[in-house]
Design a protein around this motif. Structure first.
Motif, PDB file in Angstrom:
ATOM      1  N   LEU A 191      12.091 -25.343  31.630  1.00  0.00           N
ATOM      2  CA  LEU A 191      11.435 -24.103  30.795  1.00  0.00           C
ATOM      3  C   LEU A 191      11.555 -22.767  31.985  1.00  0.00           C
ATOM      4  O   LEU A 191      11.959 -21.883  31.384  1.00  0.00           O
ATOM      5  N   LEU A 192      11.123 -22.995  33.273  1.00  0.00           N
ATOM      6  CA  LEU A 192      10.875 -21.921  34.014  1.00  0.00           C
ATOM      7  C   LEU A 192      12.451 -21.230  34.281  1.00  0.00           C
ATOM      8  O   LEU A 192      12.707 -20.468  34.445  1.00  0.00           O
ATOM      9  N   ARG A 193      13.386 -22.227  34.490  1.00  0.00           N
ATOM     10  CA  ARG A 193      14.756 -21.948  34.925  1.00  0.00           C
ATOM     11  C   ARG A 193      15.370 -21.378  33.709  1.00  0.00           C
ATOM     12  O   ARG A 193      16.146 -20.442  33.780  1.00  0.00           O
ATOM     13  N   THR A 194      15.157 -21.890  32.423  1.00  0.00           N
ATOM     14  CA  THR A 194      15.816 -21.453  31.321  1.00  0.00           C
ATOM     15  C   THR A 194      15.411 -20.051  30.974  1.00  0.00           C
ATOM     16  O   THR A 194      15.958 -19.085  30.547  1.00  0.00           O
ATOM     17  N   LYS A 195      14.206 -19.825  31.212  1.00  0.00           N
ATOM     18  CA  LYS A 195      13.558 -18.727  30.798  1.00  0.00           C
ATOM     19  C   LYS A 195      13.303 -17.676  31.771  1.00  0.00           C
ATOM     20  O   LYS A 195      12.497 -16.564  31.655  1.00  0.00           O
ATOM     21  N   ALA A 196      14.060 -18.034  32.972  1.00  0.00           N
ATOM     22  CA  ALA A 196      13.601 -17.172  34.269  1.00  0.00           C
ATOM     23  C   ALA A 196      14.005 -15.689  33.982  1.00  0.00           C
ATOM     24  O   ALA A 196      13.081 -14.792  34.658  1.00  0.00           O
ATOM     25  N   LEU A 197      14.882 -15.297  33.270  1.00  0.00           N
ATOM     26  CA  LEU A 197      15.252 -13.879  32.798  1.00  0.00           C
ATOM     27  C   LEU A 197      14.803 -13.163  31.600  1.00  0.00           C
ATOM     28  O   LEU A 197      15.641 -12.379  31.149  1.00  0.00           O
ATOM     29  N   GLY A 198      14.203 -14.067  30.952  1.00  0.00           N
ATOM     30  CA  GLY A 198      13.822 -13.660  29.696  1.00  0.00           C
ATOM     31  C   GLY A 198      12.607 -12.917  29.485  1.00  0.00           C
ATOM     32  O   GLY A 198      12.336 -11.821  30.267  1.00  0.00           O
ATOM     33  N   ASN A 199      11.856 -12.881  28.302  1.00  0.00           N
ATOM     34  CA  ASN A 199      10.544 -12.281  28.000  1.00  0.00           C
ATOM     35  C   ASN A 199       9.425 -12.728  28.559  1.00  0.00           C
ATOM     36  O   ASN A 199       9.291 -13.763  28.555  1.00  0.00           O
ATOM     37  N   PHE A 200       8.555 -12.068  29.165  1.00  0.00           N
ATOM     38  CA  PHE A 200       7.320 -12.303  29.909  1.00  0.00           C
ATOM     39  C   PHE A 200       6.316 -12.942  29.023  1.00  0.00           C
ATOM     40  O   PHE A 200       5.765 -13.936  29.189  1.00  0.00           O
ATOM     41  N   LYS A 201       6.224 -12.208  27.983  1.00  0.00           N
ATOM     42  CA  LYS A 201       5.194 -12.824  26.903  1.00  0.00           C
ATOM     43  C   LYS A 201       5.366 -13.979  26.259  1.00  0.00           C
ATOM     44  O   LYS A 201       4.608 -14.803  26.186  1.00  0.00           O
TER      45      LYS A 201
ATOM     46  N   ILE B 288       5.732   0.857  41.630  1.00  0.00           N
ATOM     47  CA  ILE B 288       4.866  -0.057  40.966  1.00  0.00           C
ATOM     48  C   ILE B 288       4.591   0.907  39.449  1.00  0.00           C
ATOM     49  O   ILE B 288       4.873   0.218  38.427  1.00  0.00           O
ATOM     50  N   ASP B 289       4.221   2.084  39.503  1.00  0.00           N
ATOM     51  CA  ASP B 289       3.851   2.741  38.080  1.00  0.00           C
ATOM     52  C   ASP B 289       5.178   2.713  37.364  1.00  0.00           C
ATOM     53  O   ASP B 289       5.085   2.180  36.207  1.00  0.00           O
ATOM     54  N   PRO B 290       6.194   3.307  37.852  1.00  0.00           N
ATOM     55  CA  PRO B 290       7.688   3.328  36.925  1.00  0.00           C
ATOM     56  C   PRO B 290       8.184   2.115  36.505  1.00  0.00           C
ATOM     57  O   PRO B 290       8.594   1.854  35.702  1.00  0.00           O
ATOM     58  N   LEU B 291       7.780   1.074  37.424  1.00  0.00           N
ATOM     59  CA  LEU B 291       8.360  -0.317  37.144  1.00  0.00           C
ATOM     60  C   LEU B 291       7.554  -0.863  36.047  1.00  0.00           C
ATOM     61  O   LEU B 291       8.110  -1.591  35.206  1.00  0.00           O
ATOM     62  N   ALA B 292       6.283  -0.611  36.229  1.00  0.00           N
ATOM     63  CA  ALA B 292       5.431  -1.078  35.104  1.00  0.00           C
ATOM     64  C   ALA B 292       5.549  -0.631  33.667  1.00  0.00           C
ATOM     65  O   ALA B 292       5.712  -1.351  32.805  1.00  0.00           O
ATOM     66  N   LEU B 293       6.008   0.736  33.858  1.00  0.00           N
ATOM     67  CA  LEU B 293       6.435   1.506  32.575  1.00  0.00           C
ATOM     68  C   LEU B 293       7.717   0.811  31.937  1.00  0.00           C
ATOM     69  O   LEU B 293       7.844   0.658  30.704  1.00  0.00           O
ATOM     70  N   ILE B 294       8.678   0.475  32.874  1.00  0.00           N
ATOM     71  CA  ILE B 294       9.895  -0.264  32.203  1.00  0.00           C
ATOM     72  C   ILE B 294       9.508  -1.410  31.542  1.00  0.00           C
ATOM     73  O   ILE B 294      10.080  -1.594  30.450  1.00  0.00           O
ATOM     74  N   LEU B 295       8.462  -2.179  32.119  1.00  0.00           N
ATOM     75  CA  LEU B 295       8.241  -3.523  31.383  1.00  0.00           C
ATOM     76  C   LEU B 295       7.481  -3.411  30.072  1.00  0.00           C
ATOM     77  O   LEU B 295       7.652  -4.118  29.163  1.00  0.00           O
ATOM     78  N   ARG B 296       6.428  -2.183  29.981  1.00  0.00           N
ATOM     79  CA  ARG B 296       6.005  -1.942  28.743  1.00  0.00           C
ATOM     80  C   ARG B 296       7.200  -1.522  27.818  1.00  0.00           C
ATOM     81  O   ARG B 296       6.970  -1.896  26.589  1.00  0.00           O
TER      82      ARG B 296
ATOM     83  N   TRP C 297       8.300  -6.271  27.543  1.00  0.00           N
ATOM     84  CA  TRP C 297       8.076  -7.223  28.431  1.00  0.00           C
ATOM     85  C   TRP C 297       9.329  -8.165  28.838  1.00  0.00           C
ATOM     86  O   TRP C 297       9.319  -9.084  29.154  1.00  0.00           O
ATOM     87  N   GLU C 298      10.249  -7.436  28.618  1.00  0.00           N
ATOM     88  CA  GLU C 298      11.701  -8.186  29.054  1.00  0.00           C
ATOM     89  C   GLU C 298      11.498  -7.926  30.607  1.00  0.00           C
ATOM     90  O   GLU C 298      11.528  -6.853  31.262  1.00  0.00           O
ATOM     91  N   ILE C 299      12.093  -9.051  31.060  1.00  0.00           N
ATOM     92  CA  ILE C 299      12.043  -9.077  32.822  1.00  0.00           C
ATOM     93  C   ILE C 299      13.220  -8.509  33.422  1.00  0.00           C
ATOM     94  O   ILE C 299      13.233  -7.561  34.302  1.00  0.00           O
ATOM     95  N   LYS C 300      14.622  -8.738  32.596  1.00  0.00           N
ATOM     96  CA  LYS C 300      15.740  -8.041  33.260  1.00  0.00           C
ATOM     97  C   LYS C 300      15.759  -6.697  33.485  1.00  0.00           C
ATOM     98  O   LYS C 300      16.098  -6.248  34.466  1.00  0.00           O
ATOM     99  N   PRO C 301      15.313  -5.873  32.239  1.00  0.00           N
ATOM    100  CA  PRO C 301      15.408  -4.491  32.807  1.00  0.00           C
ATOM    101  C   PRO C 301      14.664  -3.967  33.939  1.00  0.00           C
ATOM    102  O   PRO C 301      15.034  -2.973  35.021  1.00  0.00           O
ATOM    103  N   ALA C 302      13.256  -4.561  34.075  1.00  0.00           N
ATOM    104  CA  ALA C 302      12.436  -4.381  35.323  1.00  0.00           C
ATOM    105  C   ALA C 302      13.252  -4.571  36.656  1.00  0.00           C
ATOM    106  O   ALA C 302      13.371  -3.951  37.728  1.00  0.00           O
TER     107      ALA C 302
END
Length: 561
Positions: A173-183, A333-341, A345-350
């Motif tokens: 699961l961790l490997r398959t979803k490693a670059l997917g959606n955090f939520k 941190i602040d702009p990276l958090a904004l990218i996540l939001r 919650w997709e990890i890859k753009p961040a």
């Protein structure tokens, strides 16, 4: 090993393409602007050492031929198939009440039901060896590094989980979803059988609510402890009630979790003002667990600033540096958090923004991280091109060799599959030392013993050996007959901080020139060997190279990535 002692200024700022960094005093004032500096093997090596386990010569050459954007994009978009499942490399009969005879030797056990304690113990060992093999054989992508990141974030322990089939399902699961959606990953982890066992979710019922997972869901997995205000003890209790009724099934080969409505608390759950006094409506029936879980996660992720900043810091400390000062907070941190939001919650753009940023390639962030024990052992084997037995034909020998590397890392405080507790390894979170904890008077000599062994006699098992072949490695260098180019290329590969020319010259003289002053003492020896690779000529160059490489791996700088 703080790089402030080595570098007093970062690289020259590039043109602002995205966000103008805030001028704040700090370790470095660079931010998430797109990196527009030089793209040499130095930058490629830095990128690979952070996103993979080590930087092999062939990988450096491969990515150096691409642009920075192309390199990061390829690393973040794996195309290779997932690793094949672990194999039965163990005795499936001796000591077992229910022998593992239905799984042929050398085939996978992951879909086979066998709850015998002895067999499960041996499968757990097989699983851990296999995981080391996955890292040693990784593709040209960030996937294996991200799998380790999530393993530390959503920590479980093999003995506590017990069932190796569940453990494989969890790792997959961790490997398959490693670059997917955090939520979505948080939701999947909540219902993952390994996590349901590890944090008592399977024991969480309406009549005996267990707060273990609901606490860690908020404290360690999504919100963190630093918010003021933050979730309350009442919120932990309410969330525990939401999560009642989930169980695991190890009697069928799907090894899944399932919901039992009769064990679920169907009352309304009221949360604190931190969550806007949210009330999650109690449900009944077969869908109650899923519906209330979705409500719970929607409520938690509605605290989007807190969750996004928490995860931005986790990513930063894993891939960049442990020191998050005022400048890093404002510019990264602040702009990276904004990218996540803003990316739901997709990890890859961040990760894309972080790994392509001027901050990531800032000179102050290169060679600024102490290698974890897994990074040290795996990178050593990969960078020096250590050849392992072919798992397709010699699976038992391959697993045995992987087990040795795993044991070395475990003895140095990082046992794959078994972080010390639910918070993961302290080096990723323990203030103020962070990954300085990896190196101490016990672990540093052990690291050196491993590198000494690998450049020396190697590790042997059943007539097979893993060892650094110093001569074969050197043949792959650009111009190994020139001792200056040899030294420079090796140092560029091994070290991410500058080594003085006088130190290089001394090492060249001591090892390659055997105390002489003229470069031809090495050039002649190398060319004579190439022209007539006799045992005597081989030993001449091999002895010099092994002495040089052993010394290099014992330097403090070799512990940095």
């Amino acid at each position: 090993m703080d790089r402030r002692a080595f570098l007093t200024a970062g690289k020259k700022k590039q043109t602002d393409l995205h966000i103008q960094p805030t001028v704040v005093a700090g370790r470095t004032t660079t931010g998430l602007n797109l990196y527009a500096g030089v793209w040499t093997k130095t930058e490629v090596t830095h990128l690979l050492k952070r996103t993979m386990f080590g930087s092999r010569l062939s990988d450096i050459s491969y990515f150096a031929a691409k642009t920075m954007n192309e390199a990061v994009d390829e690393l973040l978009n794996p195309v290779s198939p997932l690793p094949t499942p672990p194999l039965k490399d163990y005795d499936g009969v001796t000591g077992a009440t229910t022998p593992d005879t239905s799984v042929p030797d050398g085939t996978t056990w992951v879909d086979n039901v066998n709850n015998d304690g002895t067999i499960q113990s041996r499968r757990r060992a097989s699983f851990k060896k296999w995981w080391m093999g996955c890292m040693l054989q990784q593709d040209r992508s960030i996937r294996e590094k991200m799998t380790l990141f999530w393993h530390n974030h959503f920590a479980t322990e093999t003995v506590d989980v017990g069932n190796a089939n569940f453990l494989y399902k969890h790792a997959n699961l961790l490997r398959t979803k490693a670059l997917g959606n955090f939520k979505q990953l948080v939701r999947d982890i909540t219902l993952d059988p390994s996590m349901l066992i590890y944090l008592n979710g399977r024991l969480n019922t309406a009549t005996a609510p267990d707060e273990n997972y609901s606490r860690e869901l908020q404290e360690l997995f999504t919100l963190g402890k630093e918010n003021n205000p933050n979730y309350t003890e009442a919120d932990v209790k309410a969330a525990a009630k939401v999560l009642t009724g989930w169980r695991v099934d190890n009697t069928v080969n799907t090894f899944h979790s399932y919901f039992t409505s009769s064990r679920h608390d169907a009352t309304n759950k009221t949360f604190s003002s931190f969550f806007g006094n949210t009330v999650i409506t109690g449900r009944t029936g077969t869908t109650a667990g899923d519906l209330e879980l979705d409500d719970l996660l929607n409520m938690i992720f509605a605290k989007n600033v807190e969750v996004s900043r928490f995860m931005a810091k986790k990513l930063y400390r894993f891939f960049v540096h442990y020191d998050i000062d005022a400048a890093a907070e404002a510019n990264v941190i602040d702009p990276l958090a904004l990218i996540l939001r803003t990316n739901n919650w997709e990890i890859k753009p961040a990760l894309t923004a972080l790994l392509k940023s001027e901050h990531f390639f800032d000179a102050m962030n290169q060679g600024a991280m102490i290698k974890s024990p897994i990074d040290h052992t795996i990178a050593l084997c990969r960078e020096w091109e250590v050849v392992f037995p072919d798992v397709a034909t010699l699976y038992a020998d391959a697993y045995g060799m992987w087990n040795y590397v795993m044991t070395v890392a475990a003895n140095n405080q990082q046992n794959i599959g078994d972080p010390p507790n639910v918070a993961g390894w302290p080096a990723y979170y323990q203030v103020p030392q962070f990954y300085e904890l990896w190196v101490n008077t016990d672990t540093l000599p052990k690291r050196n013993q491993f590198s000494d062994l690998m450049i020396g006699n190697g590790y042997s098992r059943n007539g097979k050996k893993i060892v650094i072949d110093a001569v074969e490695f050197t043949k792959k260098l650009t111009n190994p007959g020139d001792p200056n180019e040899l030294i420079n290329e090796v140092f560029d590969l091994l070290f991410q901080i500058p080594i003085s020319q006088s130190a290089k010259d001394q090492l060249k003289k001591d090892f390659l020139l055997t105390g002489q002053d003229s470069d031809y003492y090495w050039t002649n020896a190398w060319n004579i060997y190439l022209g007539a690779p006799t045992t005597a000529n081989y030993n001449t160059v091999n002895t010099r190279l092994r002495g040089l490489y052993k010394y290099c791996m014992n330097l403090a700088e070799y512990q940095l990535a």
